[in-house]
Design a protein around this motif. Structure first.
Motif, PDB file in Angstrom:
ATOM      1  N   LEU A 147       0.860  -1.184   0.000  1.00 37.88           N
ATOM      2  CA  LEU A 147       0.000   0.000   0.000  1.00 37.88           C
ATOM      3  C   LEU A 147       0.895   1.233   0.000  1.00 37.88           C
ATOM      4  O   LEU A 147       1.548   1.521   1.006  1.00 37.88           O
ATOM      5  CB  LEU A 147      -0.903   0.000   1.239  1.00 37.88           C
ATOM      6  N   PRO A 148       0.979   1.968  -1.096  1.00 31.40           N
ATOM      7  CA  PRO A 148       1.864   3.137  -1.140  1.00 31.40           C
ATOM      8  C   PRO A 148       1.285   4.327  -0.377  1.00 31.40           C
ATOM      9  O   PRO A 148       0.083   4.385  -0.096  1.00 31.40           O
ATOM     10  CB  PRO A 148       1.964   3.444  -2.635  1.00 31.40           C
ATOM     11  N   LYS A 149       2.157   5.260  -0.029  1.00 25.95           N
ATOM     12  CA  LYS A 149       1.695   6.530   0.524  1.00 25.95           C
ATOM     13  C   LYS A 149       0.827   7.236  -0.522  1.00 25.95           C
ATOM     14  O   LYS A 149       0.940   6.994  -1.720  1.00 25.95           O
ATOM     15  CB  LYS A 149       2.881   7.423   0.888  1.00 25.95           C
ATOM     16  N   PHE A 193      -5.599  -3.588  -0.497  1.00 27.05           N
ATOM     17  CA  PHE A 193      -4.353  -3.912  -1.189  1.00 27.05           C
ATOM     18  C   PHE A 193      -4.356  -5.405  -1.492  1.00 27.05           C
ATOM     19  O   PHE A 193      -5.142  -6.170  -0.917  1.00 27.05           O
ATOM     20  CB  PHE A 193      -3.128  -3.518  -0.354  1.00 27.05           C
ATOM     21  N   THR A 194      -3.475  -5.827  -2.386  1.00 28.03           N
ATOM     22  CA  THR A 194      -3.462  -7.213  -2.848  1.00 28.03           C
ATOM     23  C   THR A 194      -2.166  -7.907  -2.453  1.00 28.03           C
ATOM     24  O   THR A 194      -1.082  -7.330  -2.565  1.00 28.03           O
ATOM     25  CB  THR A 194      -3.622  -7.273  -4.379  1.00 28.03           C
ATOM     26  N   VAL A 195      -2.282  -9.139  -1.987  1.00 29.94           N
ATOM     27  CA  VAL A 195      -1.130  -9.988  -1.679  1.00 29.94           C
ATOM     28  C   VAL A 195      -1.169 -11.190  -2.617  1.00 29.94           C
ATOM     29  O   VAL A 195      -2.181 -11.885  -2.706  1.00 29.94           O
ATOM     30  CB  VAL A 195      -1.154 -10.464  -0.214  1.00 29.94           C
ATOM     31  N   GLU A 196      -0.060 -11.441  -3.316  1.00 29.81           N
ATOM     32  CA  GLU A 196      -0.024 -12.559  -4.262  1.00 29.81           C
ATOM     33  C   GLU A 196       0.274 -13.884  -3.563  1.00 29.81           C
ATOM     34  O   GLU A 196      -0.338 -14.902  -3.869  1.00 29.81           O
ATOM     35  CB  GLU A 196       1.025 -12.288  -5.347  1.00 29.81           C
ATOM     36  N   MET A 223       4.979  -0.587   8.442  1.00 26.04           N
ATOM     37  CA  MET A 223       4.089   0.543   8.170  1.00 26.04           C
ATOM     38  C   MET A 223       4.852   1.840   8.388  1.00 26.04           C
ATOM     39  O   MET A 223       5.603   1.973   9.355  1.00 26.04           O
ATOM     40  CB  MET A 223       2.870   0.505   9.101  1.00 26.04           C
ATOM     41  N   PHE A 224       4.688   2.787   7.479  1.00 25.46           N
ATOM     42  CA  PHE A 224       5.133   4.162   7.690  1.00 25.46           C
ATOM     43  C   PHE A 224       3.876   5.009   7.853  1.00 25.46           C
ATOM     44  O   PHE A 224       2.971   4.948   7.010  1.00 25.46           O
ATOM     45  CB  PHE A 224       5.978   4.658   6.516  1.00 25.46           C
ATOM     46  N   ASP A 284      -1.885   9.648   7.080  1.00 26.15           N
ATOM     47  CA  ASP A 284      -1.533   8.861   5.901  1.00 26.15           C
ATOM     48  C   ASP A 284      -0.672   7.699   6.369  1.00 26.15           C
ATOM     49  O   ASP A 284      -0.046   7.760   7.440  1.00 26.15           O
ATOM     50  CB  ASP A 284      -0.770   9.693   4.865  1.00 26.15           C
ATOM     51  N   MET A 285      -0.631   6.629   5.585  1.00 25.55           N
ATOM     52  CA  MET A 285       0.186   5.468   5.932  1.00 25.55           C
ATOM     53  C   MET A 285       0.540   4.692   4.677  1.00 25.55           C
ATOM     54  O   MET A 285      -0.075   4.855   3.624  1.00 25.55           O
ATOM     55  CB  MET A 285      -0.554   4.539   6.906  1.00 25.55           C
ATOM     56  N   SER A 286       1.558   3.851   4.799  1.00 20.91           N
ATOM     57  CA  SER A 286       1.920   2.913   3.740  1.00 20.91           C
ATOM     58  C   SER A 286       2.225   1.566   4.374  1.00 20.91           C
ATOM     59  O   SER A 286       2.511   1.474   5.570  1.00 20.91           O
ATOM     60  CB  SER A 286       3.140   3.410   2.957  1.00 20.91           C
TER      61      SER A 286
END
Length: 401
Positions: A59-61, A128-131, A141-142, A202-204
């Motif tokens: 999950l991008p910022k 978000f997707t996990v393969e 996490m940021f 916000d987070m990533s």
């Protein structure tokens, strides 16, 4: 005589030819052996390169989130409860926007979406997707927040913080939350509020996939690795021993409580593994003034923990400043699996706090420093050399045959 001489020279020529043939055969075998070794070296290099840890951005910022806000008042949360279907992944709002989210008064430039209300409770959600979750071994996490965020992944609470950290993105280890991830789509839900001053969130999320280098119980400086920190009687403004604490000149990351506090406030540290304590270093936050003539803020009392036992190590002055801090060196090392620091007294108009702690282990050889950085260039060069060497030997061998 002539015939004998001719026979002799013919015999020599035949012997030399046989010798050359044998020598050429040995050269061919040697070249093939070298080629095989280089090929195996290439395969090994590619194998190590393929198995080295990679960072996967989940999950991008500045991602897109659904959101819903309830209006509140200064110093008071709104009366509404969390929206129905928010955590259960049902439809709960038709609003969406790009993070970071902020209150209308937020003046800093890192803002993409501003809420309608200055004081609010906000409920955010994205996916978000996990393969292949089985390959992930660390989750990070940021996050930047103001204030009191709670993060859920797939309906399970994985992180909560009091207060605010609104000056930059802070790194949080969420590896314990790997168990709630699943292959395919995953849902992140966040509740965050603002009842004082500005507000932002916000987070990533990112994960490591590949080989795991276990963290040793003793760091390269010979100090115990602290696995868990708990507090009693404190308001947590940040993590003890965080990268941006007093030792680095940043006074924002501390654990503290109200001014002039001195009643049984404590911090308990649990080590990754038990050992023997040689010395303890403690430093407090540089804020406010003190009435002590020596400039100290107050007094800590230290206790070594070993199972259910508690050993009194003695008192230590609370010293602050970027070059400050105080060290208690033990005459005899004490066996322990943790350390408890109690605020014994505190003087003046300053926060009672514990900001930095290092606990030196006795008779322990520090582990070697393991470089887990990116070795891509090394393996690429190694692979090119191996391929070039193999190709060169193959060409020469073909010419000779």
């Amino acid at each position: 005589m002539v015939l004998a001489a001719d026979g002799f020279f013919e015999s020599c020529r035949t012997g030399k030819a046989l010798q050359n043939k044998h020598f050429n055969k040995e050269k061919t075998v040697m070249k093939r052996t070298i080629a095989l070794v280089l090929t195996l070296l290439l395969i090994a290099a590619l194998g190590v390169f393929a198995s080295s840890a990679d960072t996967v951005e989940l999950l991008p910022k500045e991602s897109e989130w659904e959101f819903l806000t309830y209006e509140g008042e200064a110093n008071a949360l709104p009366e509404e409860e969390e929206p129905e279907l928010w955590l259960s992944n049902g439809e709960y709002t038709d609003l969406s926007g790009q993070a970071p989210f902020a209150a209308p008064s937020w003046a800093k430039p890192i803002t993409n979406t501003k809420f309608d209300y200055q004081y609010y409770a906000a409920y955010l959600r994205t996916t978000f997707t996990v393969e292949n979750v089985e390959l992930l071994n660390k989750l990070t996490m940021f996050v930047i927040y103001d204030e009191n965020p709670t993060v859920y992944i797939n309906g399970e609470e994985v992180w909560y913080a009091e207060g605010y950290k609104d000056d930059k993105y802070y790194e949080i280890d969420l590896t314990d939350a790997l168990s709630v991830l699943k292959n395919g789509e995953n849902t992140v839900c966040v509740s965050v509020s603002n009842v004082f001053g500005g507000g932002i969130f916000d987070m990533s999320l990112s994960a490591n996939a590949g080989a795991v280098v276990p963290e040793p119980p003793i760091d390269e400086d010979g100090n115990f690795v602290i696995q868990e920190v708990t507090t009693a009687g404190f308001t947590n403004f940040g993590a003890i021993n965080a990268p941006d604490n007093v030792l680095d000149g940043d006074q924002n990351t501390v654990t503290g409580s109200g001014f002039n506090a001195s009643v049984e406030q404590s911090v308990t540290l649990k080590f990754k593994e038990a050992g023997t304590i040689e010395s303890v270093f403690v430093q407090c936050k540089d804020e406010g003034t003190t009435t002590n003539e020596d400039g100290t803020r107050g007094t800590y009392h230290l206790y070594a923990l070993n199972g259910d036992e508690q050993v009194d190590l003695g008192a230590l002055k609370a010293v602050t400043g970027t070059d400050g801090g105080a060290t208690l060196t033990l005459d005899t090392p004490v066996a322990a699996d943790g350390l408890k620091i109690v605020i014994e007294s505190w003087e003046g108009n300053c926060w009672a706090c514990v900001a930095d702690v290092t606990v030196k282990a006795s008779d322990v050889t520090p582990p070697p420093v393991v470089d887990t950085g990116d070795n891509t260039l090394f393996f690429v060069v190694l692979g090119v050399v191996a391929l070039a060497g193999t190709a060169l030997i193959a060409v020469k061998a073909k010419k000779e045959f």
